[in-house]
Design a protein around this motif. Structure first.
Motif, PDB file in Angstrom:
ATOM      1  N   LEU A 220       0.826  -1.207   0.000  1.00  0.00           N
ATOM      2  CA  LEU A 220       0.000   0.000   0.000  1.00  0.00           C
ATOM      3  C   LEU A 220       0.860   1.256   0.000  1.00  0.00           C
ATOM      4  O   LEU A 220       0.466   2.284  -0.576  1.00  0.00           O
ATOM      5  N   ARG A 224       0.149   4.023  -3.054  1.00  0.00           N
ATOM      6  CA  ARG A 224      -0.291   5.410  -2.855  1.00  0.00           C
ATOM      7  C   ARG A 224       0.401   6.381  -3.810  1.00  0.00           C
ATOM      8  O   ARG A 224      -0.274   7.175  -4.483  1.00  0.00           O
ATOM      9  N   LEU A 227      -0.457   5.626  -7.725  1.00  0.00           N
ATOM     10  CA  LEU A 227      -1.865   5.516  -8.083  1.00  0.00           C
ATOM     11  C   LEU A 227      -2.259   6.388  -9.276  1.00  0.00           C
ATOM     12  O   LEU A 227      -2.970   5.922 -10.174  1.00  0.00           O
ATOM     13  N   SER A 256      -5.231   2.252   6.173  1.00  0.00           N
ATOM     14  CA  SER A 256      -4.610   2.567   4.885  1.00  0.00           C
ATOM     15  C   SER A 256      -5.466   2.081   3.725  1.00  0.00           C
ATOM     16  O   SER A 256      -5.571   2.750   2.687  1.00  0.00           O
ATOM     17  N   SER A 257      -6.100   0.928   3.882  1.00  0.00           N
ATOM     18  CA  SER A 257      -6.935   0.394   2.806  1.00  0.00           C
ATOM     19  C   SER A 257      -8.112   1.312   2.524  1.00  0.00           C
ATOM     20  O   SER A 257      -8.426   1.616   1.364  1.00  0.00           O
ATOM     21  N   THR A 259      -8.336   4.502   3.201  1.00  0.00           N
ATOM     22  CA  THR A 259      -7.870   5.784   2.664  1.00  0.00           C
ATOM     23  C   THR A 259      -7.560   5.672   1.172  1.00  0.00           C
ATOM     24  O   THR A 259      -7.963   6.519   0.361  1.00  0.00           O
ATOM     25  N   ILE A 260      -6.848   4.610   0.778  1.00  0.00           N
ATOM     26  CA  ILE A 260      -6.515   4.429  -0.636  1.00  0.00           C
ATOM     27  C   ILE A 260      -7.760   4.110  -1.449  1.00  0.00           C
ATOM     28  O   ILE A 260      -7.872   4.491  -2.622  1.00  0.00           O
ATOM     29  N   ASP A 263      -9.155   7.352  -2.426  1.00  0.00           N
ATOM     30  CA  ASP A 263      -8.368   7.944  -3.513  1.00  0.00           C
ATOM     31  C   ASP A 263      -8.647   7.259  -4.849  1.00  0.00           C
ATOM     32  O   ASP A 263      -8.712   7.915  -5.901  1.00  0.00           O
ATOM     33  N   LEU A 264      -8.804   5.950  -4.829  1.00  0.00           N
ATOM     34  CA  LEU A 264      -9.076   5.215  -6.065  1.00  0.00           C
ATOM     35  C   LEU A 264     -10.435   5.604  -6.658  1.00  0.00           C
ATOM     36  O   LEU A 264     -10.567   5.808  -7.867  1.00  0.00           O
TER      37      LEU A 264
END
Length: 1219
Positions: A220, A224, A227, A256-257, A259-260, A263-264
């Motif tokens: 991860l 980040r 991405l 973290s999962s 949050t990403i 973003d995705l």
């Protein structure tokens, strides 16, 4: 590159092997360059290092220990390779791969060398073209680096992640996406899938296995940064894998999962990838199914935010689908509002705000069309929020803000309930309530809000028991959709009634009450600007009657003048912004929406244009009646209205003002009273400055001719001169008129005699604007401007100095463009003098002529001007000229005039910072001894200046070169002291960083905003605050705000209802810290009959009264006996008392402590006895008890002979301690 190599060169004598080895290798390479005459270019370093590496590998000297040659070569290659041209890297690709690629397995056990290898490959990958990326060795090397992204060593892993991110963000031209992006995405997907299922293969490099959660966290960390550069079609598969990672049970991994994941979703929406947005319902369902506990302060905030972000993305992709999932998502997030963790409640409030943005127009229409007891999603949400305000479970979550929406019918009851809480006596969250009401005021306008929440400011409202809401008045000043007619019909009559109440209170002598009404009236008119913001009915509201009211306020009420002027300005600016569709001109435009269309705004502007003439008359009269320091606001309004005026209106106003200016100037020239007419003249000039940007060519030309006269530029008043030059400068800068540059310069030269110091800054600005227009065949004119510009660099005014420097630089740029300098046209030159080509070198020669000036002031100014030219044109000045300047100015260091030396020190400091090392190094033997002569001089801060220059020299040339040039041993001690200071400062800084790792240390350097000023006058000393050797380091412990839980505040005599109104009883402070009114009065005795404070008689005399009685009658004695007193002789002449030790001792005795008057007689006798000061007491140990005493002396204390010899009389003590 040179800066990086300069940090390595001093380590040739380092005792640390891995520091010394690269420095020795670098020194050997540079000595080879010097012998062969090769320039030190990045390509030369790169070729030499490749040759050295090839030879090392052939000799099989591949040891990787500290001090070995291979790590040093890789380190320098990694340092130099980013600066090597891409063509060179592409040409030597096969050589690089054959030498370095086989080293990967052996480097795996040595992290520093592996990091150097990856720095080299970062430059290689970024320089390759599309065809070279398919070379097998290149692909294999990239795969090796990709595996290092999950290496257990943090530094190796970070370097690998940086390499992958840099490579993907720099695709080869003309591609928009890197060819390796698909490969990285597939590897990430496969690795994440293996980590989520617990099936992990051993690393291909080191054979070690890691925990699944740790590997997933490392993956991860790579995902980040890369991405934005991944293919959009891979996003759905990565989203599916991310949804499974929270099952591993690692809190940080889950955070973290989520949050990403946000973003995705945002990335897929921004780039229009339907593949990502198409699975939003699945993602939302999976996220809602994995709800964490409310008490989980690590995962819950991220989970709540990802729900809000998912809904926002869902709304943009499918508004109907988002509306269907709105209520379920709202309820899921609402459950976290009652969490006991502050960060969870804050994240829930932010996510609820995101959900509020998902409310669509059909949802609001459905809720409005339903009855009050309807069960639509929006009515359920509003009812839930309304009930929560009275609920004990949600009381602690009131403080986070809640934004109102445009659903006026639905949320106005909720706003009314918040306002009722706001006026409660013990309600602590008034700021949060004000934010809610202010948002409602901004969205629906005061016309709607005040119908629900009346102000209740007048006395009849108070008599009826209605609570006043004066806190609403500051909220109406923000832009809102209510029309200007509402202000005219509601607030104007209200202000008149309040003004009458103010006058009645003043007539009745109630000044406090009158002040209250005055403040309320001011707040009412402060909201005038909010109504003027893009109002829809300006034509019907701005009637002649209302305009007359505004004019009378501007004329007669100075305290209300500022809000009215602000409103008139906003009235024009907001409509112009809507017409041009450029909302950046209006304040906070992104936050406020305009309630009118472009057509309506255009109609408003057309109506305002018809009102320009009348408002010009009003504003000009107000401008002439206010003080000079308050004209700026009126001038801004005049400029805004002039922006929409027709050209004939501007011309008419200009002619009227210009005529008044000419008449006033004529009266001023012939008048005896200068001050009276100067005010009128300068005021007219200020009006002309405001109108100048809007004048046509003919009016601007006439204004230029009027100002370019002796009556203006040689006027007796400083203000008239200053404004005259400012008008000339603005006229030239406008570009509306053709200026005869040579003729204008000749006229300006004739006005030098009567030039005022206040006008120099604007004169320099005017000359800077005229210099670019000098013809190339008349460059000799610049010579006549040089003395004035050079002397201007020493002006007391900072603005004048800055303008003079700009003039010096402008003339330098003009000379560097080329041309002819006709020397025969110069004063004092022969008619047969040859012509010279204009250049920067010729210009510096002109300026350097001032070094032969008769006054030290001129010499110092010339040195300062040369310093600026050297800094500005360092790249185009010939090296011979640079060397001549340096050697010439070096002589001035031996001058006895401090002004010259101060300027020379500034130039040397700048030269060390700017010029090349090769140019300065031969002069170190002359420069260092010259500096050392001033190293002990404290005047003009010379000691500090010299120390700072030595610090720069040591950083630039190295310690050994500077120290060897010092010469004398005594002089060299200064450099040794500087080196010790530097080392001590580094140790202190290291200790501070170790003690305060989490705190950011404040920077000691303060930039002035001017690069030249920072170099010339800025101190780059790393230890300038270490002069005080006795200063003790004090580590301050930061005060942290104590965290107290939410509690209920209990009143003494009031029962508490926990079912209703509990929000007004919530408190965040400690219970025993709440201060009550009158708490301090409990310490005094109070008379039961009158209620007055009783003070005992023995305590009634204050210290001031006692000291006053004691000092009575002592003034005459003090004037006779004290140091500050005086006497008169027989002739009446004053003779001051001498400052003797006896008088000083007497004053010290009188100034002693006089409070200990109640001590016993025995203690007073002890105080009178003086303690005998023993010889050598200053050498006594401070912490220990001292040496063994014999006969009351310190037998081993060091005592200088001269101190013992000074003792006279019978108490004299000998050297051996005998009397």
């Amino acid at each position: 590159m040179e800066d990086a190599l300069a940090k390595i060169r001093p380590h040739t004598r380092s005792p640390i092997a891995h520091q010394k080895s690269p420095a020795d290798l670098l020194q050997a390479l540079e000595s080879t360059f010097k012998d062969k005459g090769t320039d030190r270019t990045p390509t030369a370093y790169f070729a030499a290092l490749i040759t050295t590496l090839d030879e090392t590998i052939r000799k099989k000297e591949t040891a990787l220990g500290d001090g070995d040659i291979l790590p040093a070569e890789l380190y320098l290659l990694g340092l130099v390779s980013p600066f090597v041209p891409h063509a060179v890297m592409q040409t030597h690709l096969n050589t690089l791969l054959s030498l370095t690629a086989p080293l990967f397995p052996s480097l795996n056990a040595h992290a520093p060398s592996m990091r150097s290898q990856m720095s080299l490959y970062n430059a290689i990958f970024c320089s390759l073209d599309r065809s070279q990326l398919d070379v097998p060795n290149v692909r294999q090397s990239f795969a090796t680096v990709l595996q290092l992204c999950v290496d257990p060593r943090p530094k190796v892993r970070k370097r690998a992640v940086d390499l992958i991110s840099d490579v993907l963000s720099n695709p080869p031209s003309p591609l928009s996406r890197h060819p390796y992006a698909q490969r990285v995405a597939e590897w990430l997907h496969t690795s994440l899938q293996q980590a989520s299922t617990g099936v992990l293969s051993k690393s291909k490099i080191d054979g070690r296995s890691s925990d699944s959660a740790d590997v997933a966290i490392h993956l991860l960390a790579l995902l980040r940064p890369v991405l934005p550069n991944l293919p959009l079609e891979i996003i759905p598969s990565i989203i599916s894998v991310l949804l499974t990672l929270p099952r591993l049970g690692n809190p940080y991994l889950s955070q973290s999962s989520y949050t990403i994941l946000s973003d995705l979703l945002s990335a897929s929406l921004n780039f229009g990838a339907q593949s990502g947005t198409g699975q939003i319902p699945t993602v939302l369902a999976a996220v809602l199914a994995s709800r964490p506990p409310k008490s989980d302060a690590t995962v819950a905030p991220s989970w709540v935010r990802v729900v809000g972000q998912t809904m926002l993305t869902y709304r943009s992709a499918d508004a109907e689908g988002c509306a269907a999932a709105f209520l379920k998502s709202w309820r899921a997030i609402w459950a976290f509002v009652e969490s006991t963790q502050t960060q969870v409640r804050k994240a829930a409030a932010e996510s609820l705000e995101s959900l509020a943005q998902c409310i669509t127009l059909p949802m609001a229409q459905a809720a409005v069309n339903e009855p009050d007891d309807g069960r639509s999603d929006l009515r359920i949400v509003v009812a839930q929020v309304s009930q929560a305000l009275d609920s004990f479970a949600y009381a602690q979550a009131i403080e986070p803000r809640k934004s109102a929406t445009a659903a006026q019918i639905l949320l106005l009851p909720l706003v009314e309930k918040v306002a009722d809480l706001r006026i409660q006596k013990n309600f602590e969250h008034k700021e949060a309530a004000d934010a809610v009401i202010s948002t409602a005021m901004r969205v629906v306008g005061p016309a709607v809000v005040l119908n629900v929440l009346p102000l209740n400011l007048e006395p009849q409202d108070r008599q009826a028991g209605r609570e006043p809401r004066a806190f609403l008045l500051p909220m109406i000043s923000q832009p809102h959709p209510s029309p200007l007619s509402h202000f005219l019909s509601y607030f104007v009559p209200l202000s008149e009634r309040l003004f009458n109440l103010q006058k009645e209170a003043e007539a009745g002598g109630r000044q406090a009450e009158a002040k209250v009404w005055s403040v309320i009236v001011s707040q009412v008119w402060a909201g005038f600007a909010g109504y003027c913001h893009a109002s829809p009915n300006v034509k019907s509201a701005l009637t002649p009657g209302f305009s007359q009211i505004l004019s009378q306020i501007l004329y007669n009420q100075p305290e209300l003048r500022l809000p009215v002027l602000k409103g008139l300005k906003v009235l024009v600016e907001s409509n112009l912004a809507v017409v041009s569709e450029d909302h950046s001109d209006t304040k906070e435009s992104s936050k406020y929406s305009t309630p009118i269309t472009r057509e309506e705004a255009a109609e408003n502007v057309a109506f305002l244009k018809s009102q320009v003439e009348s408002w010009f008359a009003v504003l000009f009269n107000v401008f002439s009646s206010v003080a000079s320091d308050t004209r700026g606001v009126v001038g801004d309004v005049i400029s805004v209205w002039a922006n929409i005026a027709e050209p004939q209106e501007i011309s008419k106003a200009y002619r009227k003002v210009a005529e008044l200016f000419t008449q006033s100037l004529q009266r001023f020239v012939s008048a005896a009273d200068v001050q009276q007419h100067a005010v009128t003249t300068t005021m007219m000039q200020d009006l002309l400055i405001l109108l100048l940007p809007f004048l046509n060519t003919s009016d601007a030309t006439s204004l230029f001719r009027v100002c370019l006269t002796e009556e203006v530029l040689a006027c007796r008043d400083n203000g008239v001169q200053k404004r005259g030059y400012k008008l000339l400068g603005k006229s030239v800068a406008s570009g509306k008129l053709q200026v005869d540059v040579l003729g204008t310069l000749r006229e300006l030269d004739s006005f030098m005699t009567g030039l005022s110091p206040a006008a120099k800054r604007d004169r320099f600005v005017l000359l800077s604007l005229l210099v670019p227009g000098i013809p190339p065949s008349s460059m000799h004119v610049i010579t006549s401007l040089v003395p004035e510009a050079v002397l201007g660099t020493k002006e007391p005014s900072e603005q004048a100095r800055s303008a003079a420097f700009d003039l010096v630089v402008a003339m330098g740029r003009k000379m560097s463009e080329g041309g002819v300098v006709k020397r025969q046209m110069l004063d004092g030159m022969d008619a047969g003098a040859t012509e010279a080509q204009a250049s920067i070198n010729e210009y510096i020669t002109m300026v350097a002529a001032g070094l032969a000036g008769a006054s030290p002031h001129m010499i110092s100014a010339s040195v300062t001007a040369i310093s600026r030219l050297v800094y500005e044109f360092k790249d185009i000045i010939d090296s011979d000229v640079q060397a001549n300047i340096f050697t010439t100015l070096l002589v001035f260091l031996s001058s006895v005039n401090r002004e010259i030396v101060k300027s020379t020190l500034g130039y040397i400091k700048l030269a060390i910072h700017t010029l090349s090392v090769d140019l300065l190094r031969p002069h170190l033997t002359e420069l260092v001894p010259a500096f050392l002569t001033w190293s002990h001089d404290h005047k003009n801060h010379f000691k500090a200046k010299v120390r700072h220059i030595f610090e720069r020299m040591i950083r630039r040339f190295g310690w050994e070169d500077v120290y060897s040039a010092a010469g004398q041993e005594e002089a060299a001690k200064v450099l040794v002291n500087i080196k010790k200071r530097k080392e001590r400062a580094k140790r202190k800084k290291a200790r501070a960083q170790d003690g305060d790792d989490n705190e950011e240390a404040p920077s000691g350097k303060v930039a002035t905003g001017d690069a030249f000023e920072d170099v010339l006058y800025g101190s780059e000393s790393e230890y300038e605050d270490t002069d005080d050797e006795s200063q003790v380091d004090r580590h301050t412990v930061p005060k942290t705000k104590s965290q107290h839980g939410v509690r209920l505040r209990a009143d003494n005599d009031e029962p508490m209802d926990l079912l209703k109104g509990v929000a007004s009883r919530v408190a965040n402070a400690q219970g025993n810290r709440r201060r009550k009114p009158g708490m301090d009065a409990n310490r005094f005795n109070v008379d039961s009959d009158s209620g007055k404070i009783v003070i005992p008689a023995e305590e009634s005399d204050s210290d001031i009264e006692v000291s006053t009685r004691k000092a009575a009658g002592g003034a005459y004695r003090e004037s006779i006996t004290s140091v500050d007193g005086f006497t008169r002789d027989a002739k009446g002449r004053v003779k001051f008392n001498k400052d003797t030790k006896k008088r000083r001792r007497g004053n010290a005795d009188e100034d002693g402590d006089v409070e200990m008057v109640d001590d016993t007689v025995e203690s007073s006798k002890k105080n009178k006895r003086r303690s005998e000061v023993k010889l050598g007491h200053e050498f006594k140990a401070k912490k220990a008890g001292g040496d063994v005493k014999k006969g009351g002396l310190e037998p081993y204390a060091y005592l200088p002979l001269r101190q013992a010899a000074k003792k006279k009389g019978r108490d004299r003590v000998g050297i051996a301690g005998k009397r």
